[in-house]
Design a protein around this motif. Structure first.
Motif, PDB file in Angstrom:
ATOM      1  N   LEU A   1       0.829  -1.206   0.000  1.00  0.00           N
ATOM      2  CA  LEU A   1       0.000   0.000   0.000  1.00  0.00           C
ATOM      3  C   LEU A   1       0.864   1.256   0.000  1.00  0.00           C
ATOM      4  N   ASP A   2       1.904   1.246   0.805  1.00  0.00           N
ATOM      5  CA  ASP A   2       2.775   2.406   0.880  1.00  0.00           C
ATOM      6  C   ASP A   2       3.491   2.623  -0.449  1.00  0.00           C
ATOM      7  N   GLU A   3       3.908   1.489  -1.075  1.00  0.00           N
ATOM      8  CA  GLU A   3       4.569   1.616  -2.372  1.00  0.00           C
ATOM      9  C   GLU A   3       3.595   2.143  -3.424  1.00  0.00           C
ATOM     10  N   SER A   4       2.367   1.641  -3.388  1.00  0.00           N
ATOM     11  CA  SER A   4       1.345   2.135  -4.327  1.00  0.00           C
ATOM     12  C   SER A   4       1.067   3.609  -4.090  1.00  0.00           C
ATOM     13  N   ARG A   5       0.981   4.021  -2.838  1.00  0.00           N
ATOM     14  CA  ARG A   5       0.770   5.447  -2.536  1.00  0.00           C
ATOM     15  C   ARG A   5       1.926   6.293  -3.066  1.00  0.00           C
ATOM     16  N   ALA A   6       3.156   5.779  -2.872  1.00  0.00           N
ATOM     17  CA  ALA A   6       4.317   6.552  -3.328  1.00  0.00           C
ATOM     18  C   ALA A   6       4.298   6.708  -4.844  1.00  0.00           C
ATOM     19  N   ARG A   7       3.992   5.591  -5.549  1.00  0.00           N
ATOM     20  CA  ARG A   7       3.942   5.684  -7.001  1.00  0.00           C
ATOM     21  C   ARG A   7       2.824   6.632  -7.462  1.00  0.00           C
ATOM     22  N   ALA A   8       1.677   6.474  -6.805  1.00  0.00           N
ATOM     23  CA  ALA A   8       0.555   7.368  -7.164  1.00  0.00           C
ATOM     24  C   ALA A   8       0.901   8.818  -6.863  1.00  0.00           C
TER      25      ALA A   8
ATOM     26  N   SER B   1       1.039  11.773  -9.462  1.00  0.00           N
ATOM     27  CA  SER B   1       0.221  12.973  -9.221  1.00  0.00           C
ATOM     28  C   SER B   1       1.074  14.233  -9.300  1.00  0.00           C
ATOM     29  N   ASN B   2       2.259  14.184  -8.736  1.00  0.00           N
ATOM     30  CA  ASN B   2       3.154  15.354  -8.783  1.00  0.00           C
ATOM     31  C   ASN B   2       3.587  15.668 -10.215  1.00  0.00           C
ATOM     32  N   THR B   3       3.848  14.599 -10.982  1.00  0.00           N
ATOM     33  CA  THR B   3       4.224  14.809 -12.382  1.00  0.00           C
ATOM     34  C   THR B   3       3.094  15.490 -13.147  1.00  0.00           C
ATOM     35  N   ILE B   4       1.869  14.973 -12.935  1.00  0.00           N
ATOM     36  CA  ILE B   4       0.705  15.570 -13.603  1.00  0.00           C
ATOM     37  C   ILE B   4       0.524  17.004 -13.133  1.00  0.00           C
TER      38      ILE B   4
ATOM     39  N   ILE C   1      -5.619   9.660  -8.612  1.00  0.00           N
ATOM     40  CA  ILE C   1      -4.930   8.456  -9.066  1.00  0.00           C
ATOM     41  C   ILE C   1      -5.600   7.268  -8.388  1.00  0.00           C
ATOM     42  N   GLY C   2      -6.191   6.356  -9.179  1.00  0.00           N
ATOM     43  CA  GLY C   2      -6.876   5.180  -8.631  1.00  0.00           C
ATOM     44  C   GLY C   2      -5.947   3.968  -8.488  1.00  0.00           C
ATOM     45  N   VAL C   3      -5.973   3.361  -7.313  1.00  0.00           N
ATOM     46  CA  VAL C   3      -5.168   2.160  -7.014  1.00  0.00           C
ATOM     47  C   VAL C   3      -6.131   1.028  -6.664  1.00  0.00           C
ATOM     48  N   SER C   4      -5.999  -0.139  -7.329  1.00  0.00           N
ATOM     49  CA  SER C   4      -6.904  -1.283  -7.124  1.00  0.00           C
ATOM     50  C   SER C   4      -6.360  -2.206  -6.022  1.00  0.00           C
ATOM     51  N   THR C   5      -7.205  -2.482  -5.024  1.00  0.00           N
ATOM     52  CA  THR C   5      -6.804  -3.441  -3.976  1.00  0.00           C
ATOM     53  C   THR C   5      -6.755  -4.869  -4.521  1.00  0.00           C
TER      54      THR C   5
END
Length: 636
Positions: free
Chosen positions: A37-44, A48-51, A157-161
């Protein structure tokens, strides 16, 4: 289902290992879930920052939505988000939720979704529940878009569980395999440990089973320095004590049973209820129905004296008899009863005794006959001794007579042979010395006058014949005296090998002349209890007889070994002519022999020596194949 100690131990160890594995697996899973989850948050967040930075470059106060929608760089960034493992979409929406730009075309409104940073702030259980509940859900990372101080939209940014779940499952497969392997190893280890730990219990149980079956001297080999070792030591001590008690009791019972079984008296024991508890063979022969457990009133009729006597003893608790009673087939017995009481004085039974009067008469007659035989033996020994004295006197006078003839013949031989030592014709006896006149009428023999010339050489031959016969008669008398004269045994422990070390050098020359090979195997035999001189002579006789039984050569095997009943077996086996079946019953009889020059004393002396040593001698013979004499003597 009842579990044994081994099953409980295996189940306990497996349960502990399984619990530890499950707990550690859950901890590992929760840690992996938080990391994912933390890795997914970091990537998201990175996306998000890039966008966000690209959106700042293209936005203008005019139609900002069109500018964002038409920017190709922003569109490329949004589309590249689809290559992330767990990201399902990336979009820019206005404040009402309308999609301005997104990674997937066709969607105009984004429904609200849970916040990923909020999920990360929750407990591990909540995170695992969010990942593994249902068909999965989408959580978002949001970042607002500001124009000045006014928010005109946001980046979502959507992340799927469900994708996170798949990633976790892929990561958990090796861990699950390791957990299963750990469980299998724990089961095997628990079984081996249980087997190792329970071995002393199995050994103790086996020892108790053997002890319960009456086995003597049961010992446990538990070389452990723990409680089981102490238990094994205690068991061995108890086993030794029980073995000693059982041995003593068994010996006493065996002696008692042997004594009662071999009694000529008929003996039976009846308990207070009138049931037969024991009857020896003599009683069973007298009363065929007298079996253990039978009712005594069914064995004998009510008017029988033995039954009345037993009933009186049961009532009065006093011994009764003796009385005379008649049994079947007119057998008369002297009967009596004795009360049997326990240490507390309570009556436990009645002993019934029926004594054979006829047997007592036979015993008394045998004793009288034995006394007569002993007296006759002493008389025979005395007669033989008295015969021996005249034989000695006759031998002395014959020797004197031979010397006189020899003295008379020597001068004649010297005159006729010119000093040569040849014996010539002897002169008549009446010229050798003056005639002896005897009073009374002259003694006459048919065809021979008293003063006829005597042939000294022929007379010497007659003297020699008489001397040989007297020696033979003396040997017979000596053998008779030796056989009948009592000897004092000097019993002592004797090594069988030492006896044959003295005997073999005496026998070997005769064996070599006859072509007989000697094989002696006595080194490992136990010591015997006997008189060395008597046994040496007996074994020498047996060895010499065996050599003489093989005139054409053969092999004499002498073997010594331990035998049953604490005895030593000494066997003499030859490959000679054997003994005829009709002679086997007589070979130990005094003066019986099948040899031309045999005296018939040797085997009789062997038999007597073995009897005096409380031993036995056995003979097995096959004519033409050989003979075996086996002597059994007590061990020292």
């Amino acid at each position: 289902m009842r579990l044994g100690i081994k099953g409980k131990q295996v189940l306990g160890v497996t349960s502990i290992v399984g619990t530890v594995v499950v707990v550690l697996s859950l901890l590992q899973l929760s840690r992996l879930a938080r990391v994912s989850l933390d890795e997914s948050r970091a990537r998201a967040q990175l996306l998000s920052n890039t966008i966000y930075h690209r959106a700042r470059e293209v936005v203008n106060p005019g139609d900002f939505a069109k500018a964002l929608r038409d920017d190709s760089g922003l569109r490329s960034i949004l589309e590249s988000s689809l290559y992330d493992d767990n990201v399902t979409y990336a979009a820019i929406v206005d404040t009402s939720g309308q999609v301005i730009a997104q990674s997937i075309e066709g969607q105009t409104v984004l429904p609200p979704a849970d916040d990923l940073p909020t999920l990360l702030s929750k407990s591990a259980q909540a995170q695992l529940a969010a990942i593994y509940s249902g068909q999965g859900r989408t959580v978002e990372v949001r970042q607002p878009l500001l124009l000045g101080d006014t928010e005109f939209g946001s980046i979502r940014i959507g992340v799927s569980t469900l994708l996170i779940r798949r990633t976790l499952n892929d990561a958990l497969r090796p861990a699950a395999a390791t957990a299963l392997a750990a469980l299998a190893v724990s089961v095997v280890g628990a079984m081996l440990l249980a087997q190792l730990m329970l071995r002393p219990i199995h050994v103790i149980r086996s020892g108790l089973t053997r002890l319960g079956k009456g086995e003597f001297g049961v010992r446990l080999d538990l070389n452990q320095h723990d409680e089981f070792g102490e238990l094994g030591t205690f068991f061995n001590a108890v086993s030794e004590q029980l073995s000693a008690d059982r041995t003593q009791m068994a010996g006493q019972v065996a002696n008692l049973e042997s004594a009662v079984e071999h009694l000529e008296d008929a003996v039976a024991i009846v308990n207070p209820r009138g049931e037969l508890m024991f009857a020896n063979p003599a009683m069973r022969a007298l009363l065929p129905a007298a079996a253990a457990g039978a009712k005594f009133d069914e064995v004998l009729p009510a008017d029988h004296a033995l039954r009345r006597l037993s009933e009186q003893t049961l009532m009065s608790r006093q011994s009764r008899g003796p009385l005379s009673a008649t049994f079947s087939e007119g057998a008369e017995r002297l009967i009596m009863t004795h009360a049997i009481n326990d240490p507390q004085g309570e009556m436990v039974g009645v002993m019934l005794i029926a004594r054979n009067l006829e047997y007592l008469s036979q015993v008394q007659s045998t004793i009288r006959y034995s006394r007569k035989l002993a007296a006759l033996g002493r008389l025979s020994a005395g007669v033989a001794h008295e015969v021996k004295n005249p034989l000695n006197a006759m031998m002395i006078h014959l020797e004197l007579l031979r010397q006189q003839f020899a003295a008379h013949l020597a001068p004649v031989a010297a005159r006729r042979g010119g000093g040569a030592a040849t014996v010539a014709e002897p002169p008549p006896l009446n010229r050798a010395r003056p005639a002896v006149s005897t009073p009374g009428p002259a003694l006459k023999a048919p065809g021979l006058a008293l003063n006829a010339p005597v042939d000294e050489q022929e007379a010497l031959q007659h003297v020699e014949v008489i001397a040989n016969e007297i020696r033979r008669l003396d040997q017979v008398v000596q053998g008779f005296l030796k056989f009948t004269r009592p000897e004092d045994l000097k019993l002592q422990p004797i090594r069988a090998a030492a006896l044959f070390e003295e005997i073999v050098p005496i026998v070997r020359p005769e064996a070599e002349r006859a072509g007989v090979a000697l094989e002696v195997a006595c080194d490992d035999a136990p010591d015997v209890n006997g008189d060395p001189a008597m046994l040496r002579q007996a074994f020498l006789n047996l060895a010499q007889n065996a050599c003489q039984a093989m005139p054409q050569g053969g092999t004499l095997r002498i073997r010594c070994e331990a035998a049953s009943d604490h005895r030593v077996s000494i066997a003499f086996t030859d490959s000679g002519i054997g003994i005829k079946p009709e002679h086997l019953q007589r070979i130990f009889d005094l003066y019986f022999t099948t040899k031309e020059k045999g005296s018939g004393i040797g085997l009789s002396m062997v038999y007597r020596t073995v009897q005096m040593h409380d031993g036995e001698i056995e003979v097995q013979s096959t004519p033409g194949a050989g003979t075996t004499f086996r002597v059994l003597l007590p061990q020292a």
